[in-house]
Design a protein around this motif. Structure first.
Motif, PDB file in Angstrom:
ATOM      1  N   LYS A 172      -4.691  -4.024   2.250  1.00 24.97           N
ATOM      2  CA  LYS A 172      -5.881  -4.337   3.027  1.00 24.97           C
ATOM      3  C   LYS A 172      -5.806  -3.730   4.418  1.00 24.97           C
ATOM      4  O   LYS A 172      -6.803  -3.216   4.939  1.00 24.97           O
ATOM      5  CB  LYS A 172      -6.040  -5.862   3.110  1.00 24.97           C
ATOM      6  CG  LYS A 172      -7.310  -6.332   3.801  1.00 24.97           C
ATOM      7  CD  LYS A 172      -7.389  -7.847   3.770  1.00 24.97           C
ATOM      8  CE  LYS A 172      -8.646  -8.345   4.491  1.00 24.97           C
ATOM      9  NZ  LYS A 172      -8.710  -9.826   4.488  1.00 24.97           N
ATOM     10  N   ALA A 173      -4.621  -3.773   5.029  1.00 27.11           N
ATOM     11  CA  ALA A 173      -4.452  -3.241   6.382  1.00 27.11           C
ATOM     12  C   ALA A 173      -4.670  -1.735   6.430  1.00 27.11           C
ATOM     13  O   ALA A 173      -5.051  -1.186   7.467  1.00 27.11           O
ATOM     14  CB  ALA A 173      -3.065  -3.586   6.913  1.00 27.11           C
ATOM     15  N   HIS A 174      -4.429  -1.050   5.313  1.00 33.21           N
ATOM     16  CA  HIS A 174      -4.637   0.400   5.264  1.00 33.21           C
ATOM     17  C   HIS A 174      -6.032   0.773   4.775  1.00 33.21           C
ATOM     18  O   HIS A 174      -6.309   1.958   4.558  1.00 33.21           O
ATOM     19  CB  HIS A 174      -3.584   1.043   4.357  1.00 33.21           C
ATOM     20  CG  HIS A 174      -2.237   1.163   5.001  1.00 33.21           C
ATOM     21  ND1 HIS A 174      -1.326   0.133   5.021  1.00 33.21           N
ATOM     22  CD2 HIS A 174      -1.647   2.186   5.668  1.00 33.21           C
ATOM     23  CE1 HIS A 174      -0.237   0.529   5.661  1.00 33.21           C
ATOM     24  NE2 HIS A 174      -0.398   1.765   6.067  1.00 33.21           N
ATOM     25  N   GLY A 175      -6.877  -0.222   4.608  1.00 38.54           N
ATOM     26  CA  GLY A 175      -8.254   0.062   4.217  1.00 38.54           C
ATOM     27  C   GLY A 175      -8.479   0.199   2.731  1.00 38.54           C
ATOM     28  O   GLY A 175      -9.549   0.650   2.307  1.00 38.54           O
ATOM     29  N   TYR A 176      -7.510  -0.181   1.918  1.00 40.17           N
ATOM     30  CA  TYR A 176      -7.665  -0.099   0.467  1.00 40.17           C
ATOM     31  C   TYR A 176      -8.165  -1.453  -0.054  1.00 40.17           C
ATOM     32  O   TYR A 176      -7.475  -2.463   0.055  1.00 40.17           O
ATOM     33  CB  TYR A 176      -6.347   0.256  -0.207  1.00 40.17           C
ATOM     34  CG  TYR A 176      -5.834   1.625   0.160  1.00 40.17           C
ATOM     35  CD1 TYR A 176      -6.466   2.777  -0.300  1.00 40.17           C
ATOM     36  CD2 TYR A 176      -4.711   1.777   0.977  1.00 40.17           C
ATOM     37  CE1 TYR A 176      -5.996   4.042   0.032  1.00 40.17           C
ATOM     38  CE2 TYR A 176      -4.230   3.037   1.310  1.00 40.17           C
ATOM     39  CZ  TYR A 176      -4.881   4.167   0.835  1.00 40.17           C
ATOM     40  OH  TYR A 176      -4.411   5.409   1.174  1.00 40.17           O
ATOM     41  N   THR A 177      -9.360  -1.442  -0.603  1.00 38.40           N
ATOM     42  CA  THR A 177      -9.958  -2.664  -1.137  1.00 38.40           C
ATOM     43  C   THR A 177      -9.874  -2.618  -2.657  1.00 38.40           C
ATOM     44  O   THR A 177     -10.542  -1.824  -3.307  1.00 38.40           O
ATOM     45  CB  THR A 177     -11.421  -2.793  -0.704  1.00 38.40           C
ATOM     46  OG1 THR A 177     -11.495  -2.761   0.729  1.00 38.40           O
ATOM     47  CG2 THR A 177     -12.012  -4.106  -1.192  1.00 38.40           C
ATOM     48  N   LEU A 178      -9.044  -3.468  -3.200  1.00 37.19           N
ATOM     49  CA  LEU A 178      -8.830  -3.512  -4.640  1.00 37.19           C
ATOM     50  C   LEU A 178      -9.065  -4.926  -5.160  1.00 37.19           C
ATOM     51  O   LEU A 178      -8.918  -5.901  -4.415  1.00 37.19           O
ATOM     52  CB  LEU A 178      -7.394  -3.098  -4.984  1.00 37.19           C
ATOM     53  CG  LEU A 178      -6.996  -1.637  -4.755  1.00 37.19           C
ATOM     54  CD1 LEU A 178      -5.531  -1.443  -5.118  1.00 37.19           C
ATOM     55  CD2 LEU A 178      -7.857  -0.711  -5.577  1.00 37.19           C
ATOM     56  N   PRO A 179      -9.415  -5.050  -6.431  1.00 36.27           N
ATOM     57  CA  PRO A 179      -9.469  -6.382  -7.030  1.00 36.27           C
ATOM     58  C   PRO A 179      -8.059  -6.968  -7.109  1.00 36.27           C
ATOM     59  O   PRO A 179      -7.202  -6.424  -7.805  1.00 36.27           O
ATOM     60  CB  PRO A 179     -10.072  -6.138  -8.417  1.00 36.27           C
ATOM     61  CG  PRO A 179      -9.780  -4.702  -8.712  1.00 36.27           C
ATOM     62  CD  PRO A 179      -9.799  -3.998  -7.393  1.00 36.27           C
ATOM     63  N   VAL A 180      -7.828  -8.041  -6.384  1.00 37.74           N
ATOM     64  CA  VAL A 180      -6.480  -8.586  -6.252  1.00 37.74           C
ATOM     65  C   VAL A 180      -5.995  -9.223  -7.557  1.00 37.74           C
ATOM     66  O   VAL A 180      -4.839  -9.048  -7.954  1.00 37.74           O
ATOM     67  CB  VAL A 180      -6.434  -9.611  -5.099  1.00 37.74           C
ATOM     68  CG1 VAL A 180      -5.079 -10.301  -5.029  1.00 37.74           C
ATOM     69  CG2 VAL A 180      -6.757  -8.927  -3.777  1.00 37.74           C
ATOM     70  N   SER A 181      -6.870  -9.949  -8.204  1.00 37.21           N
ATOM     71  CA  SER A 181      -6.455 -10.710  -9.392  1.00 37.21           C
ATOM     72  C   SER A 181      -5.839  -9.845 -10.488  1.00 37.21           C
ATOM     73  O   SER A 181      -4.794 -10.209 -11.057  1.00 37.21           O
ATOM     74  CB  SER A 181      -7.645 -11.501  -9.942  1.00 37.21           C
ATOM     75  OG  SER A 181      -8.041 -12.491  -9.016  1.00 37.21           O
TER      76      SER A 181
END
Length: 390
Positions: free
Chosen positions: A238-247
């Protein structure tokens, strides 16, 4: 829609970043794995099997998740969890230890399937995530220059090569720095390779479940792994700007660990520190192409799994001064970027500073590491500051 997968974006700096990430991961905590296996009563051959399964598990998940999401998703074993096992497993049988591994992995899988963990992570501001990551990486930056006191010629030459390469050949800075370190260490006679067994066949160990071990060891092991490993790992993305589905990330790693647990693969989770090595600008100017570094790390993990004894012996043959210096320099850009993101928003600056300082302090409370408490302290401060202004 995912961008197309093309091998022309696989660069030499990405391969080196993947190698350095695996190198740092193995050398920084492999000794703890040996201690945990010994505490569980595993033989030398069984311990080699543990490392084999961990390497295979981390290799498959790192390679698969990175290529699927086109994002540098790197997995790792839980070092805080292994440290807990060292102190908790003495007195339990090896079969009971395997039962603990399976139980904790099943709980992680449930968190991934239900989405509970992802819901909690959504409440963490990006500034707090970046501050926590900076707090984690601070020790590596300090160790890089503290190594000058241990071996000035080795660390000093590496720092000098890094600075010159950053000025003249920035994309190859870590490559050239690593080559310099290996050359100087070889000239000093500081590379000590010992004979180890290359191929180790994992042994299937039937689990034994007891209420006392599941509650007394399994639950704390699950909490420590989620709080001290998965939470920082997701926060690093998240801190590097990568938005992924966490689950799905949590579910796949939990499922992998559950399948490998009967062979000693006690956990597979999302990496933070080693993943940060694969997210820096030295890997690729385009953040969307840096996933190849994590994929390369996955390949090196697979090699470490297949040739577990030989690869582990190679990694442990290198001097600690070299490891500390290359790790700190490889993470320098990520540390600077994390600090910049953490402090850029004036409204969140104080809360981010609190998260950074708690994490950097290394404090451990209730058996849970500083990264988790940094997140908690930062979010709590953010809520208090926000509510106070309303």
């Amino acid at each position: 829609m995912r961008p197309p997968l093309t091998f022309r974006h696989l660069t030499f700096p990405a391969v080196i970043a993947g190698f350095v990430a695996v190198l740092v991961g193995y050398t920084s905590s492999a000794a703890i794995i040996f201690q945990a296996a010994e505490a569980a009563g595993a033989t030398v051959a069984q311990t080699g099997g543990w490392l084999t399964m961990l390497g295979l598990g981390m290799g498959v998940t790192s390679l698969g998740l990175s290529l699927w999401y086109r994002t540098p998703v790197l997995t790792a074993w839980s070092t805080p969890g292994a440290a807990l096992l060292v102190t908790s497993l003495p007195g339990t049988s090896l079969n009971e230890a395997i039962g603990v591994f399976m139980f904790a992995s099943a709980l992680i899988l449930i968190c991934g399937i239900t989405g509970l963990f992802a819901s909690m992570m959504n409440y963490i501001p990006q500034a707090i995530s970046a501050a926590m990551l900076a707090g984690i990486l601070l020790r590596f930056g300090i160790d890089a220059f503290a190594a000058l006191q241990v071996n000035f010629a080795l660390s000093g030459s590496m720092c000098l090569v890094y600075l010159l390469a950053r000025r003249l050949l920035p994309r190859y800075a870590i490559v050239l720095t690593l080559l310099d370190g290996l050359l100087v260490a070889a000239l000093q006679g500081n590379i000590h390779v010992t004979h180890t067994q290359s191929l180790v066949m994992p042994e299937l160990i039937p689990p034994h479940f007891t209420l006392s071990t599941l509650l007394g060891i399994g639950i704390p092991f699950f909490v420590v792994t989620m709080a001290s490993q998965n939470a920082p790992g997701i926060a690093a993305l998240k801190a590097h700007g990568y938005t992924l589905p966490v689950s799905p990330l949590i579910a796949w790693t939990g499922l992998t660990a559950l399948l490998l647990a009967p062979f000693g693969g006690f956990t597979v989770c999302i990496a933070a520190i080693t993943a940060a090595i694969c997210m820096g600008p030295e890997v690729h100017n385009d953040p969307q192409r840096r996933y190849w570094a994590a994929a390369a790390a996955g390949v090196f993990y697979l090699l470490a799994g297949v040739f577990g004894g030989a690869i582990s012996g190679l990694f442990t043959a290198l001097p600690q001064a070299l490891i500390h210096t290359i790790a700190g320099l490889a993470l320098l850009s990520t540390l600077a970027g994390s600090l910049q993101r953490a402090l850029s928003d004036e409204k969140q600056r104080d809360a981010a500073a609190i998260a950074f300082l708690i994490t950097a302090s290394g404090v451990t409370l209730l058996g849970i590491g500083a990264a988790f408490w940094g997140l908690i302290g930062g979010v709590l401060a953010h809520l208090i500051f926000t509510l106070a202004k309303r």
